[in-house]
Design an enzyme around this catalytic site. Sequence first.
Site, PDB file in Angstrom:
ATOM      1  N   LYS A 192     -11.674  -4.441  -1.891  1.00  0.00           N
ATOM      2  CA  LYS A 192     -12.655  -3.255  -1.666  1.00  0.00           C
ATOM      3  C   LYS A 192     -11.975  -2.108  -2.498  1.00  0.00           C
ATOM      4  O   LYS A 192     -12.777  -1.331  -3.100  1.00  0.00           O
ATOM      5  CB  LYS A 192     -12.838  -2.666  -0.300  1.00  0.00           C
ATOM      6  CG  LYS A 192     -13.831  -3.672   0.387  1.00  0.00           C
ATOM      7  CD  LYS A 192     -14.247  -2.701   1.757  1.00  0.00           C
ATOM      8  CE  LYS A 192     -13.938  -3.612   3.047  1.00  0.00           C
ATOM      9  NZ  LYS A 192     -12.601  -3.701   3.514  1.00  0.00           N
TER      10      LYS A 192
ATOM     11  N   LYS B  96       0.875  -1.255   0.056  1.00  0.00           N
ATOM     12  CA  LYS B  96       0.161  -0.023   0.014  1.00  0.00           C
ATOM     13  C   LYS B  96       0.979   1.122  -0.045  1.00  0.00           C
ATOM     14  O   LYS B  96       0.568   2.308  -0.670  1.00  0.00           O
ATOM     15  CB  LYS B  96      -0.907   0.065   1.142  1.00  0.00           C
ATOM     16  CG  LYS B  96      -2.006  -0.878   1.173  1.00  0.00           C
ATOM     17  CD  LYS B  96      -3.246  -0.902   2.039  1.00  0.00           C
ATOM     18  CE  LYS B  96      -4.281  -2.056   1.518  1.00  0.00           C
ATOM     19  NZ  LYS B  96      -5.600  -1.869   2.387  1.00  0.00           N
TER      20      LYS B  96
ATOM     21  N   LYS C  22      -5.634 -10.525  -5.347  1.00  0.00           N
ATOM     22  CA  LYS C  22      -6.880 -10.674  -4.543  1.00  0.00           C
ATOM     23  C   LYS C  22      -8.010  -9.756  -4.914  1.00  0.00           C
ATOM     24  O   LYS C  22      -7.606  -8.608  -5.340  1.00  0.00           O
ATOM     25  CB  LYS C  22      -6.510 -10.592  -3.232  1.00  0.00           C
ATOM     26  CG  LYS C  22      -6.338  -9.246  -2.544  1.00  0.00           C
ATOM     27  CD  LYS C  22      -6.573  -9.528  -1.083  1.00  0.00           C
ATOM     28  CE  LYS C  22      -6.600  -7.956  -0.291  1.00  0.00           C
ATOM     29  NZ  LYS C  22      -7.287  -7.638   0.972  1.00  0.00           N
TER      30      LYS C  22
HETATM   31  N1  AQP Z   1     -10.190 -11.351  -1.935  1.00  0.00           N
HETATM   32  C1  AQP Z   1     -10.382 -11.903  -0.503  1.00  0.00           C
HETATM   33  N2  AQP Z   1     -10.407 -13.107  -0.523  1.00  0.00           N
HETATM   34  C2  AQP Z   1     -10.714 -13.777   0.913  1.00  0.00           C
HETATM   35  N3  AQP Z   1     -10.629 -13.094   1.790  1.00  0.00           N
HETATM   36  C3  AQP Z   1     -10.560 -11.642   1.496  1.00  0.00           C
HETATM   37  N4  AQP Z   1     -10.709 -10.552   2.590  1.00  0.00           N
HETATM   38  C4  AQP Z   1     -10.380  -9.488   1.867  1.00  0.00           C
HETATM   39  N5  AQP Z   1     -10.226  -9.756   0.587  1.00  0.00           N
HETATM   40  C5  AQP Z   1     -10.222 -11.265   0.629  1.00  0.00           C
HETATM   41  C6  AQP Z   1     -10.851 -10.717   3.880  1.00  0.00           C
HETATM   42  O1  AQP Z   1     -11.965  -9.749   4.302  1.00  0.00           O
HETATM   43  C7  AQP Z   1     -11.591  -9.457   5.521  1.00  0.00           C
HETATM   44  C8  AQP Z   1     -11.748  -7.871   5.455  1.00  0.00           C
HETATM   45  O2  AQP Z   1     -10.836  -7.110   6.105  1.00  0.00           O
HETATM   46  P1  AQP Z   1     -10.564  -5.504   6.018  1.00  0.00           P
HETATM   47  O3  AQP Z   1     -11.652  -4.738   5.804  1.00  0.00           O
HETATM   48  O4  AQP Z   1      -9.816  -5.250   7.212  1.00  0.00           O
HETATM   49  O5  AQP Z   1      -9.600  -5.207   4.531  1.00  0.00           O
HETATM   50  P2  AQP Z   1      -8.598  -5.943   3.845  1.00  0.00           P
HETATM   51  O6  AQP Z   1      -8.212  -7.367   4.252  1.00  0.00           O
HETATM   52  O7  AQP Z   1      -7.658  -5.309   3.341  1.00  0.00           O
HETATM   53  O8  AQP Z   1      -9.978  -6.504   2.574  1.00  0.00           O
HETATM   54  P3  AQP Z   1     -10.200  -5.465   1.315  1.00  0.00           P
HETATM   55  O9  AQP Z   1     -11.281  -5.678   0.829  1.00  0.00           O
HETATM   56  O10 AQP Z   1      -8.900  -5.574   0.308  1.00  0.00           O
HETATM   57  O11 AQP Z   1     -10.170  -3.938   1.987  1.00  0.00           O
HETATM   58  P4  AQP Z   1      -9.384  -2.687   1.547  1.00  0.00           P
HETATM   59  O12 AQP Z   1      -9.300  -2.652   0.098  1.00  0.00           O
HETATM   60  O13 AQP Z   1      -9.856  -1.609   2.371  1.00  0.00           O
HETATM   61  O14 AQP Z   1      -7.763  -3.035   2.169  1.00  0.00           O
HETATM   62  C9  AQP Z   1     -10.406  -9.901   5.999  1.00  0.00           C
HETATM   63  O15 AQP Z   1     -10.625 -11.264   7.096  1.00  0.00           O
HETATM   64  C10 AQP Z   1      -9.698 -10.180   4.807  1.00  0.00           C
HETATM   65  O16 AQP Z   1      -8.799 -11.538   5.061  1.00  0.00           O
END
Ligand code: AQP
Length: 333
Positions: free
Chosen positions: A199, A112, A196
């Site tokens: 969001k 990031k 992956k």
């Molecule tokens: N692609 C994915 N496949 C499986 N699990 C996923 N998680 C996220 N993307 C996938 C799981 O969802 C939870 C969300 O955690 P978070 O909101 O703290 O952020 P993250 O892991 O960084 O998820 P994002 O969607 O990628 O959010 P942003 O873009 O905001 O950083 C966790 O349990 C994660 O493992």
Amino acid sequence: RSRIFSGMQPTSDSLQLGNYLGALTQWVALQDDHDAIYCVVDLHALTVNPDPAVLRDRTRRTAAQFLAAGVDPARSILFVQSHVPEHAELAWLLSCQTGFGEAGRMTQFKDKSSKQGTEGTTVGLFTYPVLMAADILLYDTNLVPVGEDQRQHLELSRDLAQRLNHRFGKDTVVVPEPHIVKATAKIYDLQDPTSKMSKSAESPNGLIELLDDPKVIAKRIKSAVTDTEREIRFDPAAKPGISNLLTIYSALAGRPVDALVAEYEGKGYGDLKKDVAEVVLAFLTPFQERVHGYLADPASLDAVLADGADRAQEIAAPTLERLYDRFGLLRRR
Ligand code: AQP
């Protein structure tokens, strides 16, 4: 009963399918047999400096999506991180136990921050996994259901827990274990099936957002990147796009991947995509209705969150007190 804790950031209007399959379905499954605590981690979302009104709105929307997915406040504690100030307080203690180099090795931070540049990267993003460790250790958590991308952060939580137990006595905190379900641990971007789904992806075209217009979702699934072969088989290394579609189909329809592969023998990629879109929409249509129901009554939603915060704080406050004492902070009389 063993204790579960997990959280998600309110970093978007809608969760994406990876959040749901990688984590949220596990949250729902685990709440019957465990003492479960689920959290909208709004303090984590501050690391990317969101607009205040947008953050407030997304915090409620994220909670509504947890409820619509089946998180049941009668069986679990559901709350907003900033409503329990002990999270931020414990994070300070833990940041004084975390090596600078140790935090610098976190791959999510490296990814990031390399996109944002040093000036655009906050110190909060650097200490993000320390706040996550505080979330987990505050509740003497045994098990943390997350997707694969959180494995390294969880390893840091474990290291910190072991460090505290070594330094301040073996029963200072519980050492948490990850709960990562292999089949759905990593859902991939439809346009870039080796990255992956996320969001905050740069392009929304590879995303399945839970609250998106069904027509848009169907279109994205039908335009998913695949490969130049014609055979439908599960082979994530050679056929990441097709394998990702099979994973999504299998998880949402509750049918083994092998059975799907047998069923699609001799059929084309277009047939598979059409059916995946159908299965996704069959799940999302009632889900979206439930989310809108919760959002139409923000007072009730806020009451659920307030009750959850009260129950969470009853557990968090004594843990923090115990840790303040072990760290040698003189307690106020
Ligand atoms: N692609 C994915 N496949 C499986 N699990 C996923 N998680 C996220 N993307 C996938 C799981 O969802 C939870 C969300 O955690 P978070 O909101 O703290 O952020 P993250 O892991 O960084 O998820 P994002 O969607 O990628 O959010 P942003 O873009 O905001 O950083 C966790 O349990 C994660 O493992």
